[in-house]
Scaffold this motif. Structure first.
Motif, PDB file in Angstrom:
ATOM      1  N   LYS A   1      -6.424   1.805   6.691  1.00  0.00           N
ATOM      2  CA  LYS A   1      -5.019   1.596   6.353  1.00  0.00           C
ATOM      3  C   LYS A   1      -4.851   0.481   5.328  1.00  0.00           C
ATOM      4  CE  LYS A   1      -4.314   4.936   8.793  1.00  0.00           C
ATOM      5  NZ  LYS A   1      -4.171   6.217   8.031  1.00  0.00           N
TER       6      LYS A   1
ATOM      7  N   GLU B   1      -5.637   1.976   2.031  1.00  0.00           N
ATOM      8  CA  GLU B   1      -4.527   2.820   1.596  1.00  0.00           C
ATOM      9  C   GLU B   1      -3.407   1.959   0.999  1.00  0.00           C
ATOM     10  OE1 GLU B   1      -3.521   5.102   5.049  1.00  0.00           O
ATOM     11  OE2 GLU B   1      -5.031   6.643   4.624  1.00  0.00           O
TER      12      GLU B   1
ATOM     13  N   ARG C   1       2.816  12.632   2.962  1.00  0.00           N
ATOM     14  CA  ARG C   1       3.684  12.019   3.966  1.00  0.00           C
ATOM     15  C   ARG C   1       3.076  10.747   4.547  1.00  0.00           C
ATOM     16  NH1 ARG C   1       5.551  16.377   6.987  1.00  0.00           N
ATOM     17  NH2 ARG C   1       6.153  15.106   8.763  1.00  0.00           N
ATOM     18  N   THR C   2       1.742  10.644   4.607  1.00  0.00           N
ATOM     19  CA  THR C   2       1.123   9.410   5.085  1.00  0.00           C
ATOM     20  C   THR C   2       1.413   8.257   4.136  1.00  0.00           C
ATOM     21  OG1 THR C   2      -0.658  10.595   6.217  1.00  0.00           O
ATOM     22  CG2 THR C   2      -1.059   8.287   5.675  1.00  0.00           C
ATOM     23  N   GLN C   3       1.261   8.500   2.841  1.00  0.00           N
ATOM     24  CA  GLN C   3       1.581   7.471   1.855  1.00  0.00           C
ATOM     25  C   GLN C   3       3.061   7.112   1.918  1.00  0.00           C
ATOM     26  OE1 GLN C   3       0.267   8.660  -2.038  1.00  0.00           O
ATOM     27  NE2 GLN C   3      -1.846   8.983  -1.383  1.00  0.00           N
TER      28      GLN C   3
ATOM     29  N   ALA D   1       1.459   6.716  11.918  1.00  0.00           N
ATOM     30  CA  ALA D   1       1.945   7.712  10.972  1.00  0.00           C
ATOM     31  C   ALA D   1       0.848   8.603  10.457  1.00  0.00           C
ATOM     32  CB  ALA D   1       2.622   7.003   9.790  1.00  0.00           C
ATOM     33  N   ALA D   2      -0.400   8.099  10.441  1.00  0.00           N
ATOM     34  CA  ALA D   2      -1.498   8.874   9.891  1.00  0.00           C
ATOM     35  C   ALA D   2      -2.281   9.632  10.947  1.00  0.00           C
ATOM     36  CB  ALA D   2      -2.455   7.928   9.149  1.00  0.00           C
ATOM     37  N   SER D   3      -1.966   9.413  12.204  1.00  0.00           N
ATOM     38  CA  SER D   3      -2.727  10.042  13.286  1.00  0.00           C
ATOM     39  C   SER D   3      -2.286  11.479  13.505  1.00  0.00           C
ATOM     40  CB  SER D   3      -2.538   9.244  14.567  1.00  0.00           C
ATOM     41  OG  SER D   3      -1.181   9.205  14.936  1.00  0.00           O
TER      42      SER D   3
ATOM     43  N   ARG E   1     -12.011  10.189   5.646  1.00  0.00           N
ATOM     44  CA  ARG E   1     -10.613   9.750   5.637  1.00  0.00           C
ATOM     45  C   ARG E   1     -10.048   9.605   4.232  1.00  0.00           C
ATOM     46  NH1 ARG E   1     -13.295   8.167   9.941  1.00  0.00           N
ATOM     47  NH2 ARG E   1     -12.255   8.218  11.964  1.00  0.00           N
TER      48      ARG E   1
ATOM     49  N   GLY F   1       5.404   9.124  12.941  1.00  0.00           N
ATOM     50  CA  GLY F   1       4.450  10.211  13.004  1.00  0.00           C
ATOM     51  C   GLY F   1       5.058  11.544  13.382  1.00  0.00           C
TER      52      GLY F   1
END
Length: 244
Positions: free
Chosen positions: A115, A118, A210-212, A242-244, A26, A177
């Motif tokens: 998360k 992150e 885009r996840t950040q 959002a990260a899935s 990850r 997402g």
């Protein structure tokens, strides 16, 4: 989030291997592992660069402090996160005063752990609220409370005021997402236009993907619904989506 060079410190080799598998898939590259600072120096004497240090601790506050201070001296720019077996208010206070970025419990689920890390790499700090409320009062620190978790960070250099209305709309789609195709359909614009906007967003809020960007939006544009974090509520549900 990708390519975060990470050192993992824990006396339990089996637990270390499990965390290595979870984080390695990850975006957190565990480049070094050891039982404590002395073992780290013995194993990785020539290692001189790491972005994140995760230290698993027990009830020995002196050992905890010695490890934190030693790693801080060697890696002054690295983020440090504590993983503890049990909640200990004195340890939380000590970690905060030593500029640690987070204090989490080992029984945290892996999605929330990732998360949380992150968020730490984006400049946030995660601590139990009841402790930091008192510390904030003592030192006059502006600490923002979200449910039962404190997320304290210095004022960001870019608060997002440079974002256009369209860019903020796209950020809210990223929180959900949505793919570029879905965003284009929602906003009735072309996919190419969406890509251009996303590039501009990443540049303006100073993140890499885009996840950040979704994580940033959760913390700066609108409140997120809480989920349980070891009995502590935290607005991470939208981040996970959002990260899935």
């Amino acid at each position: 989030m990708s390519g975060v060079s990470t050192a993992f410190i824990d006396r339990c080799a089996l637990f270390s291997e499990g965390v290595r598998e979870i984080l390695g898939n990850r975006g957190f590259d565990i480049v070094a592992s050891a039982s404590d600072f002395e073992d780290f120096i013995h194993r990785h004497r020539d290692f001189d660069r790491v972005s994140l240090i995760i230290i698993c601790i027990n009830d020995d506050n002196e050992v905890m402090e010695r490890n934190i201070r030693s790693f801080r001296e060697k890696f002054s720019d690295a983020k440090i996160v504590i993983l503890s077996d049990n909640y200990n208010i004195r340890q939380v206070q000590l970690a905060f005063r030593l500029s640690v970025s987070g204090y989490l419990l080992k029984r945290i689920n892996f999605v929330t752990l990732v998360k949380s890390l992150e968020l730490v790499m984006l400049g946030e700090s995660l601590f139990p609220a009841d402790v930091l409320m008192e510390i904030g009062k003592e030192h006059g620190i502006d600490i923002q409370v979200e449910k039962e978790v404190i997320a304290y960070s210095p004022p960001p250099s870019n608060s997002g005021r440079g974002l256009s209305t369209r860019e903020m709309q796209i950020l809210k789609c990223l929180i959900q997402g949505d793919s570029n195709k879905v965003i284009a359909r929602r906003l009735q614009i072309g996919e190419a236009t969406v890509k251009v906007h996303i590039k501009a967003i990443l540049r303006k809020i100073r993140v890499q993907n885009r996840t950040q960007a979704a994580i940033w939006a959760v913390n700066h544009l609108e409140p997120a619904p809480p989920v349980e974090l070891n009995g502590i509520a935290h607005g991470a549900e939208a981040i996970a989506a959002a990260a899935s």
